[in-house]
Scaffold this active site. Structure first.
Site, PDB file in Angstrom:
ATOM      1  N   CYS A 127      31.608  45.995  41.628  1.00 53.51           N
ATOM      2  CA  CYS A 127      30.164  45.829  41.650  1.00 53.51           C
ATOM      3  C   CYS A 127      29.821  44.346  41.497  1.00 53.51           C
ATOM      4  O   CYS A 127      28.981  43.974  40.688  1.00 53.51           O
ATOM      5  CB  CYS A 127      29.473  46.682  40.595  1.00 53.51           C
ATOM      6  N   GLY A 128      30.517  43.535  42.239  1.00 53.83           N
ATOM      7  CA  GLY A 128      30.190  42.115  42.271  1.00 53.83           C
ATOM      8  C   GLY A 128      30.407  41.469  40.914  1.00 53.83           C
ATOM      9  O   GLY A 128      31.350  41.793  40.199  1.00 53.83           O
TER      10      GLY A 128
END
Lengths: 137, 297
Positions: free
Chosen positions: B91-92
């Site tokens: 998720c980044g």
């Protein structure tokens, strides 16, 4: 009874009830009290019991709360409760089942710590109050 | 130069990856919507609670008998930091930004000679902090952030634990670090002080102030309500942090998967181009070989 009272029941997860009613009876820690429009501002702790709303002099909804707070202000009444069950939506057998589960938990946890025991006893008391709420007048 | 077969395999593997990332993006988008709705649904309770606390606390603030959850222990030596992250990655920069913020805060506090202890909510935060501060981590909650719906019961458990520790005098100040949800593509690293409770300043318009002028009646009494309300407020704050965090996580994942899908597309384009060029070169080469062979005869 011309004036309606705004009644909000909110739990942390969502707003449960937001309705204009004639009167609400709330189980305060020192006794039930009824609130109608124009009531003086009150802040009260709740004990396990029934919140009953009234429309046209008849009980409309009966909602069980295990604990919570009520705030009466000129805008209406706000009840904060961590969980609440509408007796019209929760069948009595289910409430009875919840009581039996809670009692079994308490019995099976004989050796548990003091704090754990106290917690379970409280859970039983709440479940009992809930199941008894059905037969209450 | 890799063979044509190798290139074909490469292209198809990137295509597979793109399928996965775009599916994850869609999943994250729908989860984001749910998380956002939940965050909105939980707001009324939190605001009401804050209002009530504001009304009550104004009366007892500064008094010696004010509850300790509100007034603190009078010291600031022992800190408890709750690090709320996700259980899963991909998720980044979501998890790493929280871990980085937590690390900075720990260093800052330790630099001032304070004792710091950690409680991690979410596996990723623990993984990131374990190497440097493993001995500070008291407990890790897993499986809280991964649920379909954030449940208040989970937040309640965490709050109970914090309260127990506070009663036992294990810390003086408790903070939670999480990502506040701003929009689907933006979130903000936030430190929120849980203990002693920060009392929101109740802001009212003049008309409201006039309405409120009638004094409240209290049942049973102010202090008792406050002592009941404060622990609950703790649970609500934790819950709010977790819900915001969940929404931010899905938003971050959606953005990350979106750009991954786009990158995969670019890559496929590039690889296909080289593949076609190589194929063309090979055909040309074979033709030249045939023609020059025929000429030689």
């Amino acid at each position: 009874m011309a004036d309606k009272l705004q009644f909000d029941l909110v739990s942390p997860e969502r707003v449960l009830v937001s309705d204009a009613v004639d009167m609400v009876v709330v189980p305060g820690s020192e006794g039930d009290f009824g609130v109608m429009a124009g009531h003086a501002p009150v802040m009260a702790l709740l004990r396990p019991g029934l919140i009953t709303t009234y429309e046209n002099d008849r009980p409309a909804r009966r909602i069980f709360v295990a604990s919570g707070f009520a705030e009466v202000n000129p805008g209406g009444i706000i009840v904060l409760a961590e969980n609440a069950d509408d007796l019209g939506e929760l069948p009595q057998e289910r409430a009875m089942q919840m009581l039996r589960n809670a009692e079994e938990d308490l019995q099976s946890a004989n050796a548990a710590s003091e704090a754990e025991r106290a917690r379970l006893e409280q859970a039983v008391a709440i479940a009992r109050a809930r199941s008894e709420a059905y037969t209450a007048p | 130069m890799p063979s044509l077969k190798d290139q074909r395999a490469r292209i198809s593997s990137v295509k597979q990856t793109r399928k996965i990332t775009s599916a994850m993006k869609l999943v994250a988008a729908s989860k984001l919507k749910r998380a956002q709705e939940q965050a909105e649904a939980s707001r009324p309770y939190a605001t009401r609670m804050a209002q009530m606390l504001g009304n009550l606390a104004a009366g007892v603030q500064g008094q010696p008998e004010a509850p300790r959850l509100l007034a603190g222990t009078g010291e600031e030596q022992k800190y408890l930091l709750i690090v709320a992250t996700a259980d899963r990655g991909l998720c980044g920069g979501f998890n790493s930004s929280i871990a980085r913020g937590a690390r900075r805060r720990i260093q800052e506090l330790q630099g001032q000679g304070k004792d710091v202890r950690l409680i991690c909510v979410g596996r990723k935060g623990r993984d990131a902090l374990r190497r440097d501060y493993g001995n500070l981590i008291l407990h890790t909650y897993e499986g809280v952030a991964g649920k379909k719906r954030m449940e208040f019961a989970d937040a309640h458990d965490i709050a109970e634990r914090i309260l127990e520790m506070f009663e036992a005098g294990e810390f003086d100040v408790c903070e939670i670090v999480f990502n506040r949800f701003v929009s689907a593509i933006r979130n903000e690293l936030t430190f929120l002080q849980l203990v002693p409770a920060e009392i929101p300043q109740v802001q009212r318009t003049e008309a409201q102030a006039e309405e409120q002028s009638a004094p409240y009646e209290f049942e049973p009494d102010e202090e008792q309500i406050l002592t009941e309300l404060l622990p609950r407020n703790l649970g609500v704050q934790v819950y709010r942090a977790l819900v915001e965090n969940a929404a931010s996580e899905q938003g971050a994942r959606m953005a990350a998967m979106d750009s991954a899908t786009r990158n995969a597309g670019d890559m496929i384009k590039r690889l296909t181009l080289t593949y076609n060029r190589t194929r063309q070169a090979q055909i040309t080469k074979e033709l030249i070989e045939i023609i020059s062979g025929a000429e030689a005869v």
